[in-house]
Design a protein around this motif. Structure first.
Motif, PDB file in Angstrom:
ATOM      1  N   SER A 135       0.809  -1.264   0.342  1.00  0.00           N
ATOM      2  CA  SER A 135      -0.060   0.157  -0.085  1.00  0.00           C
ATOM      3  C   SER A 135       0.841   1.282  -0.096  1.00  0.00           C
ATOM      4  CB  SER A 135      -1.080  -0.054   1.253  1.00  0.00           C
ATOM      5  OG  SER A 135      -1.837  -1.153   1.054  1.00  0.00           O
ATOM      6  N   THR A 136       1.840   1.055   0.857  1.00  0.00           N
ATOM      7  CA  THR A 136       2.922   2.587   0.768  1.00  0.00           C
ATOM      8  C   THR A 136       3.397   2.631  -0.446  1.00  0.00           C
ATOM      9  OG1 THR A 136       3.167   2.302   3.129  1.00  0.00           O
ATOM     10  CG2 THR A 136       4.813   3.404   1.941  1.00  0.00           C
ATOM     11  N   ALA A 137       3.967   1.633  -1.280  1.00  0.00           N
ATOM     12  CA  ALA A 137       4.545   1.663  -2.358  1.00  0.00           C
ATOM     13  C   ALA A 137       3.581   2.266  -3.500  1.00  0.00           C
ATOM     14  CB  ALA A 137       5.178   0.299  -2.872  1.00  0.00           C
ATOM     15  N   HIS A 138       2.404   1.852  -3.410  1.00  0.00           N
ATOM     16  CA  HIS A 138       1.389   2.082  -4.409  1.00  0.00           C
ATOM     17  C   HIS A 138       0.965   3.651  -4.140  1.00  0.00           C
ATOM     18  CE1 HIS A 138      -2.179   1.855  -7.020  1.00  0.00           C
ATOM     19  NE2 HIS A 138      -2.788   2.372  -5.979  1.00  0.00           N
ATOM     20  N   LEU A 139       0.856   4.009  -2.798  1.00  0.00           N
ATOM     21  CA  LEU A 139       0.802   5.629  -2.810  1.00  0.00           C
ATOM     22  C   LEU A 139       1.837   6.458  -3.275  1.00  0.00           C
ATOM     23  CD1 LEU A 139      -1.160   5.504   0.852  1.00  0.00           C
ATOM     24  CD2 LEU A 139      -2.172   6.075  -1.154  1.00  0.00           C
ATOM     25  N   ARG A 140       3.048   6.073  -2.875  1.00  0.00           N
ATOM     26  CA  ARG A 140       4.302   6.705  -3.293  1.00  0.00           C
ATOM     27  C   ARG A 140       4.250   6.751  -4.945  1.00  0.00           C
ATOM     28  NH1 ARG A 140       8.181   3.523  -1.798  1.00  0.00           N
ATOM     29  NH2 ARG A 140       7.776   3.928   0.302  1.00  0.00           N
ATOM     30  N   ALA A 141       3.963   5.817  -5.734  1.00  0.00           N
ATOM     31  CA  ALA A 141       3.781   5.851  -7.137  1.00  0.00           C
ATOM     32  C   ALA A 141       2.759   6.583  -7.646  1.00  0.00           C
ATOM     33  CB  ALA A 141       3.747   4.075  -7.588  1.00  0.00           C
ATOM     34  N   LEU A 142       1.541   6.656  -7.072  1.00  0.00           N
ATOM     35  CA  LEU A 142       0.411   7.557  -7.430  1.00  0.00           C
ATOM     36  C   LEU A 142       0.991   9.247  -7.215  1.00  0.00           C
ATOM     37  CD1 LEU A 142      -2.847   5.999  -5.963  1.00  0.00           C
ATOM     38  CD2 LEU A 142      -1.989   6.346  -8.306  1.00  0.00           C
ATOM     39  N   THR A 143       1.959   9.327  -6.218  1.00  0.00           N
ATOM     40  CA  THR A 143       2.285  10.830  -5.861  1.00  0.00           C
ATOM     41  C   THR A 143       3.290  11.083  -7.052  1.00  0.00           C
ATOM     42  OG1 THR A 143       1.955  10.599  -3.368  1.00  0.00           O
ATOM     43  CG2 THR A 143       3.314  12.153  -4.348  1.00  0.00           C
ATOM     44  N   GLN A 144       3.850  10.150  -7.152  1.00  0.00           N
ATOM     45  CA  GLN A 144       5.064  10.245  -8.525  1.00  0.00           C
ATOM     46  C   GLN A 144       4.457  10.806  -9.693  1.00  0.00           C
ATOM     47  OE1 GLN A 144       7.409   7.183  -7.868  1.00  0.00           O
ATOM     48  NE2 GLN A 144       9.142   7.998  -6.544  1.00  0.00           N
ATOM     49  N   LEU A 145       3.390   9.784 -10.019  1.00  0.00           N
ATOM     50  CA  LEU A 145       2.522   9.989 -11.244  1.00  0.00           C
ATOM     51  C   LEU A 145       1.974  11.216 -11.332  1.00  0.00           C
ATOM     52  CD1 LEU A 145       1.841   8.791 -13.902  1.00  0.00           C
ATOM     53  CD2 LEU A 145      -0.098   7.359 -12.831  1.00  0.00           C
ATOM     54  N   GLU A 146       1.336  11.718 -10.281  1.00  0.00           N
ATOM     55  CA  GLU A 146       0.596  13.002 -10.172  1.00  0.00           C
ATOM     56  C   GLU A 146       1.808  14.150 -10.456  1.00  0.00           C
ATOM     57  OE1 GLU A 146      -2.330  15.684  -7.251  1.00  0.00           O
ATOM     58  OE2 GLU A 146      -0.830  14.197  -6.362  1.00  0.00           O
ATOM     59  N   GLU A 147       2.814  14.056  -9.826  1.00  0.00           N
ATOM     60  CA  GLU A 147       3.875  15.116  -9.906  1.00  0.00           C
ATOM     61  C   GLU A 147       4.322  15.058 -11.283  1.00  0.00           C
ATOM     62  OE1 GLU A 147       6.947  14.356  -7.244  1.00  0.00           O
ATOM     63  OE2 GLU A 147       5.920  15.357  -5.448  1.00  0.00           O
ATOM     64  N   LEU A 148       4.476  14.122 -12.212  1.00  0.00           N
ATOM     65  CA  LEU A 148       5.018  13.848 -13.323  1.00  0.00           C
ATOM     66  C   LEU A 148       3.995  14.250 -14.468  1.00  0.00           C
ATOM     67  CD1 LEU A 148       6.895  10.747 -13.756  1.00  0.00           C
ATOM     68  CD2 LEU A 148       7.617  12.514 -13.980  1.00  0.00           C
ATOM     69  N   THR A 149       2.857  14.299 -14.315  1.00  0.00           N
ATOM     70  CA  THR A 149       1.561  14.665 -14.866  1.00  0.00           C
ATOM     71  C   THR A 149       1.517  16.180 -15.027  1.00  0.00           C
ATOM     72  OG1 THR A 149       0.465  12.590 -14.599  1.00  0.00           O
ATOM     73  CG2 THR A 149      -0.857  14.576 -15.387  1.00  0.00           C
ATOM     74  N   LEU A 150       1.689  16.890 -13.736  1.00  0.00           N
ATOM     75  CA  LEU A 150       1.582  18.303 -13.380  1.00  0.00           C
ATOM     76  C   LEU A 150       2.953  18.816 -14.106  1.00  0.00           C
ATOM     77  CD1 LEU A 150       0.126  18.359 -10.073  1.00  0.00           C
ATOM     78  CD2 LEU A 150      -1.179  18.931 -11.956  1.00  0.00           C
ATOM     79  N   ALA A 151       3.983  18.406 -14.112  1.00  0.00           N
ATOM     80  CA  ALA A 151       4.993  18.679 -14.579  1.00  0.00           C
ATOM     81  C   ALA A 151       5.290  18.775 -16.122  1.00  0.00           C
ATOM     82  CB  ALA A 151       6.519  18.069 -14.003  1.00  0.00           C
ATOM     83  N   SER A 152       4.492  17.704 -16.653  1.00  0.00           N
ATOM     84  CA  SER A 152       4.520  17.777 -18.146  1.00  0.00           C
ATOM     85  C   SER A 152       3.450  18.701 -18.642  1.00  0.00           C
ATOM     86  CB  SER A 152       3.747  16.399 -18.625  1.00  0.00           C
ATOM     87  OG  SER A 152       2.754  15.855 -18.256  1.00  0.00           O
ATOM     88  N   TYR A 153       2.545  19.021 -17.890  1.00  0.00           N
ATOM     89  CA  TYR A 153       1.596  20.251 -18.374  1.00  0.00           C
ATOM     90  C   TYR A 153       2.430  21.440 -18.508  1.00  0.00           C
ATOM     91  CZ  TYR A 153      -2.463  16.916 -17.537  1.00  0.00           C
ATOM     92  OH  TYR A 153      -3.216  15.910 -17.480  1.00  0.00           O
ATOM     93  N   ILE A 154       3.101  21.656 -17.314  1.00  0.00           N
ATOM     94  CA  ILE A 154       3.915  23.076 -16.998  1.00  0.00           C
ATOM     95  C   ILE A 154       4.844  23.158 -18.121  1.00  0.00           C
ATOM     96  CG2 ILE A 154       5.357  24.287 -15.640  1.00  0.00           C
ATOM     97  CD1 ILE A 154       4.027  22.924 -13.209  1.00  0.00           C
ATOM     98  N   ALA A 155       5.633  22.148 -18.297  1.00  0.00           N
ATOM     99  CA  ALA A 155       6.643  22.049 -19.544  1.00  0.00           C
ATOM    100  C   ALA A 155       5.940  22.113 -20.684  1.00  0.00           C
ATOM    101  CB  ALA A 155       7.280  20.634 -19.528  1.00  0.00           C
ATOM    102  N   ASP A 156       4.853  21.678 -21.309  1.00  0.00           N
ATOM    103  CA  ASP A 156       4.009  21.846 -22.438  1.00  0.00           C
ATOM    104  C   ASP A 156       3.557  23.389 -22.671  1.00  0.00           C
ATOM    105  OD1 ASP A 156       3.373  20.845 -25.108  1.00  0.00           O
ATOM    106  OD2 ASP A 156       1.487  20.766 -24.071  1.00  0.00           O
ATOM    107  N   ASN A 157       3.042  23.852 -21.695  1.00  0.00           N
ATOM    108  CA  ASN A 157       2.859  25.306 -21.524  1.00  0.00           C
ATOM    109  C   ASN A 157       3.687  26.006 -21.632  1.00  0.00           C
ATOM    110  OD1 ASN A 157      -0.048  24.407 -21.030  1.00  0.00           O
ATOM    111  ND2 ASN A 157      -0.102  24.510 -18.987  1.00  0.00           N
TER     112      ASN A 157
END
Length: 123
Positions: free
Chosen positions: A29-51
């Motif tokens: 469960s801890t590993a899954h939550l950590r992966a979700l946080t990383q995925l959210e950060e990568l998604t937001l960072a990709s939006y910022i980079a594209d913008n």
């Protein structure tokens, strides 16, 4: 009359098995939550980079562009830092543009990087 039930040894073994299984579930469960946080950060960072890359292309003010631009913004209740880097290529009418995005409190930890090429506009 024969006693029915668990012996102390059987009970201790059962508790050890359940404790081990519980620990494995908690770690997963801890590993899954950590992966979700990383995925959210990568998604937001990709939006910022594209913008920022699109803004750099659309609002090109001078040629050749400055070698480096940077800034900060807030998105999803977090502070982000972006950096545009322009590199010269063989063709004088082209520049390689690279945008790097990181969290503002960890600027050395680049979360997302995107690059393209921009050309000199005919005025």
């Amino acid at each position: 009359m024969k006693n029915r039930g668990f012996t102390l040894i059987e009970l201790l073994i059962a508790m050890a098995v359940f404790a081990t299984a519980g620990l494995a579930i908690m770690q997963a469960s801890t590993a899954h939550l950590r992966a979700l946080t990383q995925l959210e950060e990568l998604t937001l960072a990709s939006y910022i980079a594209d913008n920022e890359l699109q803004k750099a292309i659309l609002h090109q003010e001078s040629w050749p562009p400055a070698e480096r631009k940077q800034g900060q913004l807030e998105m999803a209740n977090r502070q982000w830092q972006w950096q545009l880097l322009y590199s010269k290529v063989e063709d004088d009418d082209l520049r390689q543009v690279q945008v790097r995005v990181s969290l503002a409190d960890k600027p050395e930890d680049i979360l997302y990087q995107l690059q393209t090429y921009v050309g000199k506009r005919d005025e």
